[in-house]
Design a protein around this motif. Structure first.
Motif, mmCIF file in Angstrom:
data_model
loop_
_atom_site.group_PDB
_atom_site.id
_atom_site.type_symbol
_atom_site.label_atom_id
_atom_site.label_comp_id
_atom_site.label_asym_id
_atom_site.label_seq_id
_atom_site.Cartn_x
_atom_site.Cartn_y
_atom_site.Cartn_z
ATOM 1 N N ASP A 15 0.718 -1.223 -0.006
ATOM 2 C CA ASP A 15 -0.079 -0.150 0.055
ATOM 3 C C ASP A 15 0.979 1.253 0.017
ATOM 4 O O ASP A 15 1.676 1.338 0.870
ATOM 5 C CB ASP A 15 -0.995 -0.075 1.165
ATOM 6 N N ARG A 16 0.661 1.939 -0.824
ATOM 7 C CA ARG A 16 1.224 3.306 -1.118
ATOM 8 C C ARG A 16 2.670 3.250 -1.469
ATOM 9 O O ARG A 16 3.595 4.098 -1.626
ATOM 10 C CB ARG A 16 1.211 4.314 0.064
ATOM 11 N N TYR A 20 -2.164 1.788 -4.938
ATOM 12 C CA TYR A 20 -2.698 2.725 -4.274
ATOM 13 C C TYR A 20 -4.125 3.039 -4.544
ATOM 14 O O TYR A 20 -4.644 2.554 -5.323
ATOM 15 C CB TYR A 20 -2.040 4.020 -5.147
ATOM 16 N N ALA A 24 -4.884 7.922 -3.015
ATOM 17 C CA ALA A 24 -3.445 8.040 -2.901
ATOM 18 C C ALA A 24 -2.512 7.975 -4.327
ATOM 19 O O ALA A 24 -1.384 8.053 -4.371
ATOM 20 C CB ALA A 24 -2.950 6.938 -2.108
ATOM 21 N N GLY A 239 4.684 9.784 1.910
ATOM 22 C CA GLY A 239 4.720 8.842 2.955
ATOM 23 C C GLY A 239 5.427 9.385 4.228
ATOM 24 O O GLY A 239 6.179 10.366 4.305
#
Length: 280
Positions: A15-16, A20, A24, A239
Motif C-alpha cells: 500500500d502506497r 494505491y 493516494a 509517506g
C-alpha cells in the motif's frame, strides 16, 4: 550446462508503495493525459487499489524473471492480502501482518509462526495489555475504530484533525518500555511489538530461496527496518519516511510521488535483477 542463478530477493511493501487507493494515486497532470490504471483489489464490491498499466507490465516481468524472487511484504492481515491480485505469477513467498506470517505458496508457515510467538512472549508485553491501554487513553471525539490484527498487533482508526498533537508522542514513550513501537500512518495509529518486523520474515524467505542479495522498497516507518536490512532500497517521495526526511546511505529517496513512484520502484527492481544477472 549451468544451474539456476542465485536469485535477487525483491521485497516490497504494497500500500502506497506498489499499489494505491484512488485518493493516494497522486495524479497531478491533465485528466486527458492520466495513465491507464489496473484495479488489483476489490472490497465491498467496489474497486479499492490500483497500479498503472505500465507498472503492472513491469511487475509481471519482475515476478516471472528467472533471476528474481519477488516477495510482497505488508502489514496487512492474510485476509486483507488475499484480496489483492497482482500481475504475473503468484509469489512463492509473501510476508503478512508485518512479519507475523510468512506465506509459502499461499499458506502460513507453522515453523515461522512458532518462532514469532516465542519471540513475542519473551521480549514484549502482551497484546491485551497494550490494547487495553490504547482504549483507555483514546477519546470518543476522535476514535473511529479499534482493531487487532491476527492477534499480533493493534491499531486505531482516528480523525486526524481532532487527534491531539501530543497523544501519539505520549503513546510512543509508554510503549517503548514495554517492547512495542508506535506508528501513525494516515488515519491509523499502529502499536506493533518490536520483534514483529518485515525484515526478519524477509531474511527467512531469502534463506529459503537461496538469495544472497535483498533489495526492498517501502514508504512508512514500519518499513524502515526492511530498508535498513536490505542491500539496497528505495522510498517514494510521499509517506511517513519522506515526511520525516528519513534517509540511509544505501536507500534512494525518489522524487516521484503516488503511482508514478510505484512505476519507478519496479523499474529499479528490474534494473537490480538485470545487473545481478550481468555480473554472473
Amino acid at each position: 550446462m549451468t544451474g539456476s542463478p542465485t536469485p535477487v530477493l525483491v521485497a516490497s511493501d504494497l500500500d502506497r508503495t506498489l499499489i494505491y487507493s484512488a485518493a493516494a494515486l497522486g495524479l497531478t497532470g491533465p485528466d486527458a493525459q492520466a495513465p491507464r490504471l489496473l484495479c488489483v483489489e476489490v472490497y465491498g464490491h467496489k474497486p479499492l487499489s490500483y497500479l498503472t498499466e505500465t507498472a503492472a507490465a513491469l511487475l509481471a516481468t519482475l515476478a516471472a524473471a528467472r533471476g528474481a524472487c519477488f516477495v510482497p511484504a505488508t502489514t496487512r492481515t492474510r485476509e486483507q492480502y488475499g484480496r489483492i491480485h497482482l500481475p504475473g505469477p503468484a509469489p512463492r513467498f509473501a510476508v503478512c501482518a508485518n512479519g507475523g506470517h510468512l506465506l509459502v505458496d499461499g499458506e502460513s508457515d507453522p515453523d515461522w509462526q512458532r518462532t514469532v510467538a516465542a519471540r513475542l512472549a519473551d521480549e514484549c508485553a502482551p497484546l491485551d495489555e497494550v490494547r487495553a491501554h490504547l482504549l483507555r487513553m483514546a477519546d470518543a471525539s476522535w476514535l473511529l475504530k479499534e482493531r487487532t490484527a491476527e492477534d499480533l498487533f493493534a491499531y486505531l482508526v482516528v480523525d486526524r484533525e481532532r487527534l491531539p498533537e501530543t497523544w501519539v508522542k505520549d503513546l510512543v514513550g509508554w510503549a517503548e518500555g514495554r517492547g512495542w513501537t508506535v506508528s501513525l500512518q494516515g488515519r491509523k495509529v499502529y502499536a506493533v511489538p518490536k520483534p514483529l518486523t518485515k525484515s526478519a520474515a524477509v531474511r527467512e524467505a531469502a534463506r529459503r530461496a537461496g538469495a544472497d542479495r535483498v533489495v526492498a522498497a517501502g514508504d512508512s516507518l514500519l518499513d524502515a527496518d526492511l530498508l535498513l536490512a536490505a542491500d539496497r532500497g528505495w522510498r517514494p517521495g510521499h509517506g511517513e519516511l519522506a515526511d520525516a526526511g528519513w534517509a540511509a546511505p544505501h536507500v534512494t529517496a525518489l522524487e516521484e510521488r503516488g503511482a508514478a513512484a510505484g512505476e519507478e520502484i519496479v523499474r529499479a527492481f528490474l534494473g537490480e535483477v538485470a545487473d545481478a544477472a550481468g555480473a554472473r
